[in-house]
Scaffold this motif. Structure first.
Motif, PDB file in Angstrom:
ATOM      1  N   TYR A 147       3.740   0.931  -4.926  1.00 39.47           N
ATOM      2  CA  TYR A 147       2.784   1.790  -4.220  1.00 39.47           C
ATOM      3  C   TYR A 147       3.459   2.524  -3.060  1.00 39.47           C
ATOM      4  CZ  TYR A 147      -1.335  -0.032  -6.689  1.00 39.47           C
ATOM      5  OH  TYR A 147      -2.279  -0.347  -7.642  1.00 39.47           O
ATOM      6  N   THR A 148       4.377   1.865  -2.381  1.00 42.96           N
ATOM      7  CA  THR A 148       5.099   2.523  -1.295  1.00 42.96           C
ATOM      8  C   THR A 148       5.940   3.672  -1.834  1.00 42.96           C
ATOM      9  OG1 THR A 148       5.194   0.491   0.036  1.00 42.96           O
ATOM     10  CG2 THR A 148       6.810   2.208   0.543  1.00 42.96           C
ATOM     11  N   SER A 150       5.341   5.309  -4.566  1.00 46.06           N
ATOM     12  CA  SER A 150       4.404   6.341  -5.033  1.00 46.06           C
ATOM     13  C   SER A 150       3.877   7.149  -3.856  1.00 46.06           C
ATOM     14  CB  SER A 150       3.244   5.691  -5.788  1.00 46.06           C
ATOM     15  OG  SER A 150       3.723   4.973  -6.918  1.00 46.06           O
ATOM     16  N   TRP A 151       3.562   6.471  -2.745  1.00 46.38           N
ATOM     17  CA  TRP A 151       3.120   7.188  -1.550  1.00 46.38           C
ATOM     18  C   TRP A 151       4.194   8.159  -1.066  1.00 46.38           C
ATOM     19  CZ3 TRP A 151       5.116   5.974   3.619  1.00 46.38           C
ATOM     20  CH2 TRP A 151       4.622   6.854   4.586  1.00 46.38           C
ATOM     21  N   THR A 152       5.423   7.681  -0.980  1.00 47.35           N
ATOM     22  CA  THR A 152       6.516   8.537  -0.518  1.00 47.35           C
ATOM     23  C   THR A 152       6.676   9.745  -1.433  1.00 47.35           C
ATOM     24  OG1 THR A 152       7.634   6.517   0.228  1.00 47.35           O
ATOM     25  CG2 THR A 152       8.922   8.540   0.232  1.00 47.35           C
ATOM     26  N   LEU A 153       6.607   9.495  -2.743  1.00 48.24           N
ATOM     27  CA  LEU A 153       6.773  10.573  -3.714  1.00 48.24           C
ATOM     28  C   LEU A 153       5.690  11.637  -3.550  1.00 48.24           C
ATOM     29  CD1 LEU A 153       8.200  11.679  -6.292  1.00 48.24           C
ATOM     30  CD2 LEU A 153       6.560  10.327  -7.620  1.00 48.24           C
ATOM     31  N   PHE A 154       4.428  11.229  -3.514  1.00 46.99           N
ATOM     32  CA  PHE A 154       3.345  12.212  -3.435  1.00 46.99           C
ATOM     33  C   PHE A 154       3.235  12.838  -2.043  1.00 46.99           C
ATOM     34  CE2 PHE A 154       2.012  10.021  -7.330  1.00 46.99           C
ATOM     35  CZ  PHE A 154       1.876  11.130  -8.141  1.00 46.99           C
ATOM     36  N   ARG A 155       3.647  12.132  -1.038  1.00 44.05           N
ATOM     37  CA  ARG A 155       3.705  12.736   0.293  1.00 44.05           C
ATOM     38  C   ARG A 155       4.670  13.919   0.296  1.00 44.05           C
ATOM     39  NH1 ARG A 155       6.730   9.102   4.167  1.00 44.05           N
ATOM     40  NH2 ARG A 155       8.457  10.206   3.172  1.00 44.05           N
ATOM     41  N   GLU A 156       5.829  13.715  -0.322  1.00 47.06           N
ATOM     42  CA  GLU A 156       6.822  14.787  -0.360  1.00 47.06           C
ATOM     43  C   GLU A 156       6.402  15.909  -1.312  1.00 47.06           C
ATOM     44  OE1 GLU A 156       9.495  14.931   1.748  1.00 47.06           O
ATOM     45  OE2 GLU A 156       8.400  13.216   2.586  1.00 47.06           O
ATOM     46  N   ALA A 187      -1.319  10.592  -2.282  1.00 41.54           N
ATOM     47  CA  ALA A 187      -0.475  10.045  -1.222  1.00 41.54           C
ATOM     48  C   ALA A 187      -1.299   9.150  -0.298  1.00 41.54           C
ATOM     49  CB  ALA A 187       0.181  11.178  -0.434  1.00 41.54           C
ATOM     50  N   ASP A 188      -2.471   9.610   0.106  1.00 42.54           N
ATOM     51  CA  ASP A 188      -3.330   8.828   0.996  1.00 42.54           C
ATOM     52  C   ASP A 188      -3.765   7.524   0.337  1.00 42.54           C
ATOM     53  OD1 ASP A 188      -3.173  10.752   2.954  1.00 42.54           O
ATOM     54  OD2 ASP A 188      -5.096  11.696   2.453  1.00 42.54           O
ATOM     55  N   TRP A 189      -4.141   7.604  -0.945  1.00 43.71           N
ATOM     56  CA  TRP A 189      -4.626   6.409  -1.635  1.00 43.71           C
ATOM     57  C   TRP A 189      -3.532   5.362  -1.760  1.00 43.71           C
ATOM     58  CZ3 TRP A 189      -3.738   3.582  -6.113  1.00 43.71           C
ATOM     59  CH2 TRP A 189      -4.738   2.660  -6.449  1.00 43.71           C
ATOM     60  N   PHE A 190      -2.353   5.778  -2.160  1.00 49.11           N
ATOM     61  CA  PHE A 190      -1.267   4.813  -2.313  1.00 49.11           C
ATOM     62  C   PHE A 190      -0.841   4.229  -0.967  1.00 49.11           C
ATOM     63  CE2 PHE A 190      -0.539   6.805  -6.542  1.00 49.11           C
ATOM     64  CZ  PHE A 190      -0.589   5.643  -7.289  1.00 49.11           C
ATOM     65  N   TYR A 191      -0.913   5.038   0.086  1.00 49.73           N
ATOM     66  CA  TYR A 191      -0.581   4.508   1.420  1.00 49.73           C
ATOM     67  C   TYR A 191      -1.580   3.423   1.824  1.00 49.73           C
ATOM     68  CZ  TYR A 191       0.479   4.198   6.370  1.00 49.73           C
ATOM     69  OH  TYR A 191       0.817   3.719   7.618  1.00 49.73           O
ATOM     70  N   LYS A 192      -2.864   3.673   1.600  1.00 50.38           N
ATOM     71  CA  LYS A 192      -3.888   2.697   1.966  1.00 50.38           C
ATOM     72  C   LYS A 192      -3.744   1.414   1.152  1.00 50.38           C
ATOM     73  CE  LYS A 192      -7.261   6.153   3.455  1.00 50.38           C
ATOM     74  NZ  LYS A 192      -8.543   6.841   3.141  1.00 50.38           N
TER      75      LYS A 192
END
Length: 217
Positions: A147-148, A150-156, A187-192
């Motif tokens: 998930y971390t 995935s968050w980094t990927l979609f954030r970028e 990005a928000d969902w995976f971060y949460k």
């Protein structure tokens, strides 16, 4: 996060001096864990002394888990320090050799972090293929790293494009029939989700290790 270097080394010495029992790790894995400890303490030269014993064949036996663990530890270290070039060989080895099942989710998550900065197209393809492996997985640590990543990927990705078209498993919480996903929302969902796991681990351990890792990814 404040790291007590002396206390950490004290526990490492205790581990080395403790007689093995029926549940002890093999010698090569112990060297991998020592490598990880020193990398987390920012002492790469000391970490290298342990990893080189494995790489140079000095140890009598090396189990199948040792090299993937070392690649993963060094990839994490290089990413944390923002050295994408030095991270490349470890990411490539993990992508090639540790990409076959749920047991590889932690490694894949770190590779996703690497692709977020190096090759977002390749990262997106990897994500689409491996998201289904998170369904029903019991290993929350592995899920945290995936998930971390995935968050980094979609954030970028969200910095360049607002949406991405993907065919994702229907079990995914935000599955869409049209396959059009807002990258910032993902990005928000995976971060949460990663944050919830991090907070539970940190509460149990009495540290801020996992939230620090997430925020720095």
């Amino acid at each position: 996060m404040c790291i007590d270097l002396e206390k950490a080394e004290e526990y490492l010495r205790k581990a080395w001096n403790t007689a093995p029992d029926g549940r002890f790790d093999c010698e090569s894995c112990e060297h991998a864990y020592a490598t990880s400890l020193y990398l987390h303490m920012g002492q790469k030269e000391k970490a290298d002394t342990y990893s080189k014993k494995v790489e140079k064949g000095i140890l009598a036996e090396v189990c199948d888990d040792t090299f993937p663990s070392l690649w993963s530890f060094y990839l994490e270290y290089e990413l944390y320090n923002g050295d994408i070039k030095s991270a490349m060989p470890y990411a490539k080895k993990l992508y090639k050799n540790c990409n076959s099942g749920q047991g590889d989710l932690e490694h894949i998550g770190k590779v996703l972090q690497y692709f977020a900065y190096k090759n977002r197209t390749k990262g997106l393809n990897l994500f689409k293929k491996r998201l289904e492996w998170t369904n029903g997985v019991w290993n929350q640590k592995a899920k945290f790293y995936f998930y971390t990543g995935s968050w980094t990927l979609f954030r970028e990705i969200s910095k360049k494009q607002a949406t991405a078209e993907m065919e994702l498993p229907k079990e995914f919480a935000h599955w869409r029939e049209d396959g059009i996903y807002e990258t910032a929302m993902l990005a928000d969902w995976f971060y949460k989700e990663a944050g919830a796991i991090a907070e539970s681990f940190d509460k149990r351990n009495g540290t801020s290790f996992y939230m620090d890792y997430l925020k720095h990814a």
